[in-house]
Write a protein that holds these residues in place. Structure first.
Motif, PDB file in Angstrom:
ATOM      1  N   UNK A 180       0.794  -1.230   0.000  1.00  0.00           N
ATOM      2  CA  UNK A 180       0.000   0.000   0.000  1.00  0.00           C
ATOM      3  C   UNK A 180       0.824   1.276   0.000  1.00  0.00           C
ATOM      4  N   UNK A 181       2.108   1.175   0.250  1.00  0.00           N
ATOM      5  CA  UNK A 181       2.924   2.385   0.331  1.00  0.00           C
ATOM      6  C   UNK A 181       2.876   3.245  -0.938  1.00  0.00           C
ATOM      7  N   UNK A 182       2.884   2.671  -2.141  1.00  0.00           N
ATOM      8  CA  UNK A 182       2.831   3.536  -3.335  1.00  0.00           C
ATOM      9  C   UNK A 182       1.609   4.445  -3.364  1.00  0.00           C
ATOM     10  N   UNK A 183       0.428   3.902  -3.090  1.00  0.00           N
ATOM     11  CA  UNK A 183      -0.757   4.766  -3.148  1.00  0.00           C
ATOM     12  C   UNK A 183      -0.848   5.688  -1.929  1.00  0.00           C
ATOM     13  N   UNK A 184      -0.324   5.256  -0.788  1.00  0.00           N
ATOM     14  CA  UNK A 184      -0.356   6.114   0.402  1.00  0.00           C
ATOM     15  C   UNK A 184       0.548   7.328   0.198  1.00  0.00           C
ATOM     16  N   UNK A 185       1.766   7.100  -0.310  1.00  0.00           N
ATOM     17  CA  UNK A 185       2.671   8.230  -0.561  1.00  0.00           C
ATOM     18  C   UNK A 185       2.107   9.126  -1.659  1.00  0.00           C
ATOM     19  N   UNK A 186       1.493   8.517  -2.665  1.00  0.00           N
ATOM     20  CA  UNK A 186       0.842   9.306  -3.715  1.00  0.00           C
ATOM     21  C   UNK A 186      -0.262  10.172  -3.117  1.00  0.00           C
ATOM     22  N   UNK A 187      -0.973   9.627  -2.136  1.00  0.00           N
ATOM     23  CA  UNK A 187      -2.031  10.382  -1.468  1.00  0.00           C
ATOM     24  C   UNK A 187      -1.458  11.557  -0.680  1.00  0.00           C
ATOM     25  N   UNK A 188      -0.295  11.360  -0.079  1.00  0.00           N
ATOM     26  CA  UNK A 188       0.365  12.460   0.632  1.00  0.00           C
ATOM     27  C   UNK A 188       0.630  13.622  -0.325  1.00  0.00           C
ATOM     28  N   UNK A 189       1.196  13.298  -1.468  1.00  0.00           N
ATOM     29  CA  UNK A 189       1.457  14.332  -2.472  1.00  0.00           C
ATOM     30  C   UNK A 189       0.153  14.968  -2.953  1.00  0.00           C
ATOM     31  N   UNK A 190      -0.850  14.134  -3.153  1.00  0.00           N
ATOM     32  CA  UNK A 190      -2.109  14.619  -3.712  1.00  0.00           C
ATOM     33  C   UNK A 190      -2.851  15.593  -2.821  1.00  0.00           C
ATOM     34  N   UNK A 191      -2.589  15.553  -1.524  1.00  0.00           N
ATOM     35  CA  UNK A 191      -3.261  16.467  -0.598  1.00  0.00           C
ATOM     36  C   UNK A 191      -2.437  17.717  -0.307  1.00  0.00           C
ATOM     37  N   UNK A 192      -1.277  17.823  -0.942  1.00  0.00           N
ATOM     38  CA  UNK A 192      -0.396  18.959  -0.682  1.00  0.00           C
ATOM     39  C   UNK A 192      -0.376  19.932  -1.855  1.00  0.00           C
ATOM     40  N   UNK A 193      -0.455  21.199  -1.522  1.00  0.00           N
ATOM     41  CA  UNK A 193      -0.380  22.241  -2.543  1.00  0.00           C
ATOM     42  C   UNK A 193       1.059  22.707  -2.762  1.00  0.00           C
ATOM     43  N   UNK A 194       1.862  22.692  -1.661  1.00  0.00           N
ATOM     44  CA  UNK A 194       3.215  23.248  -1.747  1.00  0.00           C
ATOM     45  C   UNK A 194       4.319  22.300  -1.282  1.00  0.00           C
ATOM     46  N   UNK A 195       4.076  21.605  -0.153  1.00  0.00           N
ATOM     47  CA  UNK A 195       5.208  20.943   0.500  1.00  0.00           C
ATOM     48  C   UNK A 195       4.772  19.690   1.254  1.00  0.00           C
ATOM     49  N   UNK A 196       5.657  18.680   1.232  1.00  0.00           N
ATOM     50  CA  UNK A 196       5.436  17.428   1.954  1.00  0.00           C
ATOM     51  C   UNK A 196       6.672  17.112   2.789  1.00  0.00           C
ATOM     52  N   UNK A 197       6.444  16.769   4.065  1.00  0.00           N
ATOM     53  CA  UNK A 197       7.540  16.395   4.968  1.00  0.00           C
ATOM     54  C   UNK A 197       7.188  15.078   5.644  1.00  0.00           C
ATOM     55  N   UNK A 198       8.179  14.163   5.714  1.00  0.00           N
ATOM     56  CA  UNK A 198       7.945  12.871   6.359  1.00  0.00           C
ATOM     57  C   UNK A 198       9.170  12.448   7.156  1.00  0.00           C
TER      58      UNK A 198
END
Length: 398
Positions: free
Chosen positions: A314-332
């Protein structure tokens, strides 16, 4: 005939040269003729401990203290040997007496802080650590100890300020991730996750419900977040982040904290103020009450100590979801070691343990579809946060 300074200097030379056995025999000879000499006793005890003869080291110092009961140097050295050899409770009496004889001795208070911490006397551990930090404010060891002590006594503001200072001292360099030449095939999705996602989500929902009933909050969100909040704040700087989604934010108790301080004593009314954002929403797979927060786009998305809890399917779609909800920046942040927590089914909570190269390759392939989103992540390789690798698609320093 050698004077006592010459004896000590030669012993030090032998120790620094790695000739510990020779130093031990040399000091043993002179100690037998000068048991009343404090410096020779301390030197002989030191080398005895170095060669693994801790009981002899303790006996040497105890005998010396019988002859010199108010010698602070002897008391400090004996306390230190006892602490290092798992006898903290016994050490405290010697160290406390030494501190009454020579107040503010940094070595003595370092040992005292460790001894109190071992005995889980967190208030005294914190107080002793503060004495050390008043003289050596850049001591990483004491900053970590005071952060831990502050969590235990629920002084979260002091914990945050200690971690803020540590983030300044920890010179982490972000490695630039090259963009992947193509995206990766994603087999699952939120609408159609793998069977493992459903299984794990149920496990976390059980844990959340149980902890709330028992009033012993699991995944409160405070401790891990305080450690990484200073890094998040640094990355948010100059990005004009107004709204944020904390993906996997647990119970979100970190956002209930008030009256926080940074490393220079500046006050912040809450965590949002510390991060310089106006609003935060939480999503957690074990909390159905947070699911509606996924229906929005945020300036930034953070995901701390979460991805290693997810199955590789599930990690590919979960990380894709992280990007998809961000307008500017993602931190993990991602841990690469087993978790302390165990799921109700007996499984370790960290189900995906991979090295940094594996994670950077995965992020690079997912990020291909999101070329306008800046992202950074920390790969944490040990619980002490000493071995941290950092990655970004923007070649910046922390």
């Amino acid at each position: 005939m050698q004077n006592k300074n010459e004896i000590i200097n030669k012993a030090i030379y032998l120790q620094k040269s790695g000739k510990l056995k020779e130093a031990e025999e040399y000091l043993q000879f002179h100690y037998s003729n000068s048991k009343d000499d404090t410096n020779i006793s301390i030197a002989y005890a030191s080398v005895s401990e170095s060669v693994g003869k801790k009981d002899i080291a303790i006996k040497i110092l105890q005998d010396a203290i019988i002859l010199n009961p108010n010698n602070a140097l002897l008391l400090t050295n004996l306390g230190g040997v006892l602490v290092r050899n798992g006898k903290s409770k016994e050490a405290i009496a010697y160290l406390e007496k030494a501190s009454s004889l020579i107040p503010n001795n940094i070595i003595n208070y370092t040992n005292l802080a460790c001894a109190y911490a071992e005995e889980r006397d967190w208030k005294r551990a914190a107080a002793s650590a503060e004495v050390v930090l008043s003289q050596n404010p850049d001591s990483k060891f004491m900053l970590k100890l005071i952060a831990q002590s502050s969590v235990e006594i629920k002084n979260y503001s002091r914990c945050l300020s200690a971690y803020d200072k540590l983030s300044d001292l920890q010179d982490i360099q972000y490695q630039n991730i090259q963009s992947s030449a193509s995206s990766m095939k994603i087999d699952f999705s939120r609408k159609k996750p793998s069977h493992r996602y459903v299984e794990l989500s149920n496990q976390y929902e059980i844990m959340h419900e149980k902890s709330l009933k028992e009033k012993n909050i699991t995944f409160a969100g405070i401790v891990t977040f305080l450690r990484v909040a200073p890094f998040i704040r640094k990355k948010f700087k100059n990005k004009e982040i107004d709204s944020m989604l904390d993906y996997g934010g647990g119970q979100g108790k970190q956002y209930f904290l008030k009256d926080l301080h940074d490393s220079i004593g500046k006050n912040y009314k809450n965590m949002e103020s510390f991060l310089n954002i106006n609003s935060v929403k939480i999503y957690d797979a074990g909390r159905p009450d947070t699911f509606d927060n996924l229906g929005k786009i945020y300036d930034a998305v953070i995901c701390t100590d979460v991805l290693e809890h997810c199955d590789k399917l599930d990690l590919p779609w979960i990380i894709s979801e992280l990007f998809g909800h961000s307008k500017k920046y993602l931190f993990a942040t991602i841990a690469t070691y087993p978790a302390v927590k165990i799921l109700p089914n007996g499984e370790n909570a960290h189900c995906t343990i991979e090295e940094s190269k594996w994670w950077s390759n995965l992020f690079s392939k997912i990020a291909y579809k999101f070329p306008n989103i800046e992202y950074s992540f920390l790969v944490v390789n040990d619980r002490s946060f000493d071995n941290v690798e950092a990655f970004t698609n923007s070649n910046l320093k922390v």
